[in-house]
Design an enzyme around this catalytic site. Structure first.
Site, mmCIF file in Angstrom:
data_model
loop_
_atom_site.group_PDB
_atom_site.id
_atom_site.type_symbol
_atom_site.label_atom_id
_atom_site.label_comp_id
_atom_site.label_asym_id
_atom_site.label_seq_id
_atom_site.Cartn_x
_atom_site.Cartn_y
_atom_site.Cartn_z
ATOM 1 N N ARG A 43 0.829 -1.212 0.000
ATOM 2 C CA ARG A 43 0.000 0.000 0.000
ATOM 3 C C ARG A 43 0.864 1.264 0.000
ATOM 4 N NH1 ARG A 43 -4.325 -0.761 4.599
ATOM 5 N NH2 ARG A 43 -2.582 -1.919 5.406
ATOM 6 N N LYS A 90 -8.168 -19.278 5.190
ATOM 7 C CA LYS A 90 -9.268 -19.428 6.143
ATOM 8 C C LYS A 90 -9.191 -18.302 7.165
ATOM 9 C CE LYS A 90 -8.206 -20.265 9.837
ATOM 10 N NZ LYS A 90 -7.433 -19.595 10.916
ATOM 11 N N GLU A 115 -2.602 -23.957 22.261
ATOM 12 C CA GLU A 115 -1.545 -22.957 22.073
ATOM 13 C C GLU A 115 -1.211 -22.348 23.423
ATOM 14 O OE1 GLU A 115 -1.738 -20.573 18.258
ATOM 15 O OE2 GLU A 115 -3.833 -20.965 18.677
ATOM 16 N N ASP A 135 -12.011 -19.379 14.187
ATOM 17 C CA ASP A 135 -10.586 -19.319 13.826
ATOM 18 C C ASP A 135 -9.988 -20.717 13.688
ATOM 19 O OD1 ASP A 135 -8.093 -17.897 13.433
ATOM 20 O OD2 ASP A 135 -7.522 -18.453 15.472
ATOM 21 N N HIS A 139 -9.414 -25.884 10.905
ATOM 22 C CA HIS A 139 -8.341 -26.833 11.242
ATOM 23 C C HIS A 139 -8.873 -28.094 11.925
ATOM 24 C CE1 HIS A 139 -5.844 -23.606 10.079
ATOM 25 N NE2 HIS A 139 -5.689 -23.014 11.243
ATOM 26 N N LYS A 171 -6.289 -20.683 23.437
ATOM 27 C CA LYS A 171 -5.078 -19.874 23.622
ATOM 28 C C LYS A 171 -4.746 -19.869 25.109
ATOM 29 C CE LYS A 171 -5.210 -17.734 19.396
ATOM 30 N NZ LYS A 171 -4.232 -18.039 18.354
#
Ligand code: BG6
Length: 490
Positions: A50, A143, A211, A230, A235, A334
């Site tokens: 950009r 995704k 994670e 997400d 996944h 997470k």
């Protein structure tokens, strides 16, 4: 699937070249392919940016992540010679003329949309208007595709105005992971497992993608998305498909993807009213035991009143002949104790407990497939403890995937980018797969809005809310926390 001996010429145009994914994954993977001599000599990379950036300043941005692959600066400098930068304002269709002048009609163009899906329509329209797309072109999208069934359908419609389905590569990088491909090898390259691969022999399946980090610098994206969209929509469901699909007739994109789609379409719908019994949603909070941990609500770019989930657990059921009656428990989150992705197949117990007096705690066999951090496939069998008496202990038959081959491991993006260049769609999702996955996810989201608006807090460094344990406990199971199999058994 991927081979390294076929170099195909192409112009790879990366939209969003200065974004996080491009810098962390795409350019380092392209660089690695260059190091492997997997890129054609005349392959060009066009970085769409950009701001006014020269190739030299762009190179500085990708240098750190690329140079993790080799210390040889001269190789990096040679790679940079393949790159051109073009400044574009996606909203202004006129700026596509500059890109058009860089593309040749005789070389295939591959457009990698590493940008928000809200820009796909404008980019596709601009490319089309300037004659950048032909029947040879390919497009790569990431995704999650859309936010729900409706928006995913809109994106699909926009893409299909300019690209045929055979030109669209929808990436789910989990499908490019070595161990995921190894699941196919294990299942369809060996005869011994097939008679055991069914609800008659298997008690339950667990899929954990954990994670140990928070949202890091992706607060705005994540807060809009949440763990269900997400991770689970793509996944985890794709892992489930690879585990549960029927053997395809051939190893080609149509056969493999047809079988995976059947799994998605066989998933029993979780109706909004079922979410309380079949799902758990959590949100992390700081823990005194985890250094530098924060509440999710304090993360940069996150709405301080956000109800976005950072943890989800779901009980799924597959209504088909092979799997009817066997629960699949999936969880992801997470700020969990470790970064670990594992699939655990818990086989049924022996019909008669011969060793109940000497080995009363013995558990049934289990197959543990670790995707990361280590790749391994272990089958836990019960064996006699050496010495007198008939005490038994679980021992792992270890398919040691690291030490059995000295070959370098390919990163998922390296494999998938090369598959795009070579035109192999096997490891990519089709429109129908994406829509079928949303079709299963949408009622869960609806149920959460109606019945579970607030995620349960869990402390960073734990395995999610207590309700996640209860989800299994009511069926008589426990989660198999990564790395603790032997201990779990006692
Ligand atoms: C991405 C998600 O698709 O996968 C991230 O958007 C997540 O939130 C990442 O961190 C996990 O990928 P991996 O390969 O590190 O397990």
């Amino acid at each position: 699937m991927t081979s390294t001996n076929k170099n195909e010429s192409a112009n790879v145009v990366v939209f969003g070249a200065t974004g996080d994914l491009s810098i962390r994954k795409l350019f380092p993977s392209l660089f690695q392919l260059f190091l492997n001599h997997s890129l054609a000599d005349d392959l060009r990379i066009v970085a769409v940016v950009r701001a006014e950036l020269t190739v030299e300043t762009f190179a500085q941005r990708i240098a750190e992540s690329c140079l993790k692959r080799t210390q040889d600066r001269s190789q990096f400098d040679a790679f940079v010679k393949k790159i051109d930068c073009v400044r574009m304002d996606i909203g202004n269709v006129e700026t596509f003329a500059a890109l058009r002048s860089m593309l040749s009609d005789t070389v295939r163009s591959i457009f990698y949309f590493s940008v928000s899906p809200s820009l796909y329509g404008a980019i596709t329209a601009g490319l089309k208007q300037h004659g950048c797309i032909n029947t040879d072109s390919r497009v790569v999208v990431e995704k999650p595709i859309g936010h729900n069934l409706e928006t995913a359908t809109q994106i699909s419609n926009e893409l299909s105005k300019s690209f045929d389905e055979s030109q669209i590569f929808r990436i789910d990088h989990y499908l490019g992971k070595e161990t995921v491909q190894n699941i196919m090898a294990l299942r369809f390259g060996n005869a011994v497992l097939e008679p055991l691969w069914c609800a008659e022999r298997i008690q339950s399946m667990q899929i954990t993608v954990a994670e140990d980090i928070g949202v890091v610098n992706r607060g705005p994206y994540y807060d809009h998305t949440g763990a269900l969209r997400d991770m689970v929509q793509n996944h985890l469901l794709q892992l489930l498909c690879v585990m549960a699909m029927e053997p395809p007739g051939q190893l080609n994109p149509a056969s493999v993807r047809d079988e995976k789609l059947k799994v998605l379409r066989s998933l029993r719908a979780i109706q909004p009213s079922d979410v309380v019994t079949k799902t758990v949603r959590g949100q992390y909070v700081a823990s005194p035991d985890r250094k530098a941990s924060k509440n999710y609500l304090q993360e940069v770019g996150v709405d301080p009143c956000s109800q976005t989930e950072t943890f989800v657990a779901v009980k799924a059921e597959i209504d088909n002949w092979r799997w009817a009656g066997m629960p699949v428990y999936m969880r992801t989150g997470k700020e969990l104790p470790s970064r670990a992705s594992e699939i655990v197949i818990q086989f049924k117990d022996v019909p008669h407990k011969l060793f109940k007096h000497t080995a009363s705690h013995l558990l049934a066999n289990r197959l543990v497939i670790s995707l990361q951090p280590e790749e391994s496939i272990k089958l836990y069998l019960n064996a006699k403890t050496p010495g007198r008496g008939m005490t038994l202990q679980p021992v792992a038959l270890n398919l040691d995937l690291i030490n059995s081959s000295p070959m370098r491991r390919w990163d998922a993006y390296e494999r998938l980018i090369l598959d795009v260049i070579q035109g192999d769609l096997t490891l990519f999702m089709r429109e129908t797969d994406v829509l079928a996955a949303w079709n299963w996810i949408d009622p869960i989201v609806q149920g959460w809005i109606e019945h579970m608006p607030n995620p349960e807090p869990y402390e960073a460094g734990t395995w999610g809310p207590v309700a996640a344990d209860q989800l299994l406990a009511k069926d008589g199971f426990i989660w198999h926390n990564p790395g603790r199999y032997i201990n779990d058994m006692h």
